[in-house]
Write an enzyme that holds these catalytic residues in place. Sequence first.
Site, mmCIF file in Angstrom:
data_model
loop_
_atom_site.group_PDB
_atom_site.id
_atom_site.type_symbol
_atom_site.label_atom_id
_atom_site.label_comp_id
_atom_site.label_asym_id
_atom_site.label_seq_id
_atom_site.Cartn_x
_atom_site.Cartn_y
_atom_site.Cartn_z
ATOM 1 N N GLU A 43 5.525 21.604 -3.289
ATOM 2 C CA GLU A 43 4.574 22.028 -2.251
ATOM 3 C C GLU A 43 3.208 22.269 -2.900
ATOM 4 O OE1 GLU A 43 5.597 22.545 0.894
ATOM 5 O OE2 GLU A 43 7.722 22.271 0.509
ATOM 6 N N LYS A 56 19.416 30.662 -3.024
ATOM 7 C CA LYS A 56 20.638 29.860 -2.876
ATOM 8 C C LYS A 56 21.778 30.449 -3.709
ATOM 9 C CE LYS A 56 17.722 25.791 -2.131
ATOM 10 N NZ LYS A 56 16.975 24.730 -2.820
ATOM 11 N N ARG A 70 4.955 24.067 17.198
ATOM 12 C CA ARG A 70 3.544 24.366 17.461
ATOM 13 C C ARG A 70 2.770 23.095 17.741
ATOM 14 N NH1 ARG A 70 2.397 28.660 12.831
ATOM 15 N NH2 ARG A 70 3.204 26.889 11.706
ATOM 16 N N ALA A 93 33.244 15.451 16.958
ATOM 17 C CA ALA A 93 33.076 16.803 17.530
ATOM 18 C C ALA A 93 33.954 17.022 18.761
ATOM 19 C CB ALA A 93 31.605 17.015 17.890
ATOM 20 N N LYS A 97 17.291 29.531 3.673
ATOM 21 C CA LYS A 97 17.950 30.343 2.623
ATOM 22 C C LYS A 97 17.219 31.650 2.369
ATOM 23 C CE LYS A 97 15.419 26.921 1.049
ATOM 24 N NZ LYS A 97 15.451 25.553 1.497
ATOM 25 N N VAL A 112 12.862 18.249 8.310
ATOM 26 C CA VAL A 112 14.311 18.359 8.525
ATOM 27 C C VAL A 112 14.650 18.226 10.016
ATOM 28 C CG1 VAL A 112 16.361 19.808 8.211
ATOM 29 C CG2 VAL A 112 14.573 19.764 6.453
ATOM 30 N N GLY A 130 4.963 14.363 -3.985
ATOM 31 C CA GLY A 130 5.388 15.075 -2.775
ATOM 32 C C GLY A 130 6.655 15.902 -2.959
HETATM 33 N N1 HSE Z 1 12.218 23.204 -2.391
HETATM 34 C C1 HSE Z 1 13.597 22.901 -2.566
HETATM 35 C C2 HSE Z 1 13.797 22.078 -3.823
HETATM 36 C C3 HSE Z 1 14.227 22.153 -1.441
HETATM 37 O O1 HSE Z 1 12.841 21.706 -4.504
HETATM 38 O O2 HSE Z 1 14.939 21.811 -4.141
HETATM 39 C C4 HSE Z 1 14.517 22.997 -0.268
HETATM 40 O O3 HSE Z 1 15.481 23.963 -0.577
#
Ligand code: HSE
Length: 437
Positions: A190, A205, A45, A33, A105, A14, A187
Amino acid sequence: MKAINVGLLGIGTVGGGTWTVLTRNQEEITRRAGRPIRITAVADRNLDLARGLVGDTVKLTDDAFALVKDPDIDIIVELIGGYTTARQLVLEAIANGKHVVTANKALLAVHGNEIFAAAQKQGVMVAFEAAVAGGIPIIKALREGLSANRIQWIAGIINGTTNFILSEMRDKGLSFDAALKAAQQLGYAEADPTFDIEGIDAAHKATLMASIAFGIPVQFDKAYVEGITQLQAKDIRYAEQLGYRIKLLGIAKRKANGVELRVHPTLIPGKRLIANVEGAMNAVLVQGDAVGATLYYGKGAGAEPTASSVIADLVDVTRLHTADKHHRVPHLAFQPDQLTDFPILPIEEVETAYYLRMRADDKPGVLADITRILADLGISIDAMLQKEPDEGEDQTDIVLLTHVAKEKAVNAAMAKIESLDTIAGKVTRIRLEELNG
Ligand code: HSE
């Protein structure tokens, strides 16, 4: 025109998208803006990776705590995730008088009350459009666009990974495990997909949306959270035969005695637009008393969609940077002293319709016993599906859809049905929402 200086904490997916879009659309964004927005420092890092992306044009450091104290920085963008270090960094940035933009979130759903109170005291803004539904401007819609309304309920597909898995299960008849593997290969999921598949990410959320919709403090610990790991391909198939699709919904609903805040797999009528949101896409349906139903659809994750929300927040904060701090849009949509302690209802108090699947002996009287149990508890049946027993079997699947009932009564009915000699194993329960406004 003096530029507004941004310090970026984390330049992964992001963060990288934010850099790219801000650079590509610099001129257009400046026109909106009123002054240039420049990333002037990055903490990460992985300095080599950061340098590879931004070159030597900005200050690079691996010390995020130094960056949040940097007097040249006006806005900190927090994109490192997690609860612990991110919380310290955000609080430290606020204490140093910096505005914060975050996509985190989990952090806000758990520590939001503390963070918003600190920001309020310090007179800085904490903006978090990217925290809910990625690129969809749902926070803006709820907090500003719908501010005339008494919001009645919100139902959202707010986790793309699980929506992708459910789409694969439905389209290809895959098991949950096989669909999860496909999501990982592409992908979407995770390596550790727990937060997604267990519904935790969606609950973070939903928690934030509930606060903004109803003017209540952030209360993730009171949310009911159930993921999709137990969902069977045959339930998706039976639901389809009854005219429904199964989605992982985040639901926030205003009731007379409190707020329902829950995430769970949900049957929704196949004819609703939101039922046709497939793959990794997100959608949020909001019912307001004046506007009726409104639906927001788009990409809930990914580098540039999420960057789109991060940058929209940067533009908002830039526009309001010099404005009177007492007259900004409140963090949770309602003035801080107007938040109410309207309770989050326990799941037993929730009222919704239900899909109940059971494995029953195929002999006279079984159905009568089941319907008697439901009738005695005041639960009305809406539809039923009974499958032919497979060749050589004397048990069959019975699926019932109920009308709206209280969860407590359905729990009691399930226990009684499971205790019948003619029923094998547990009753499978999936909640059902008509979403018909
Ligand atoms: N892991 C979240 C999703 C995206 O699969 O929608 C990030 O909020």
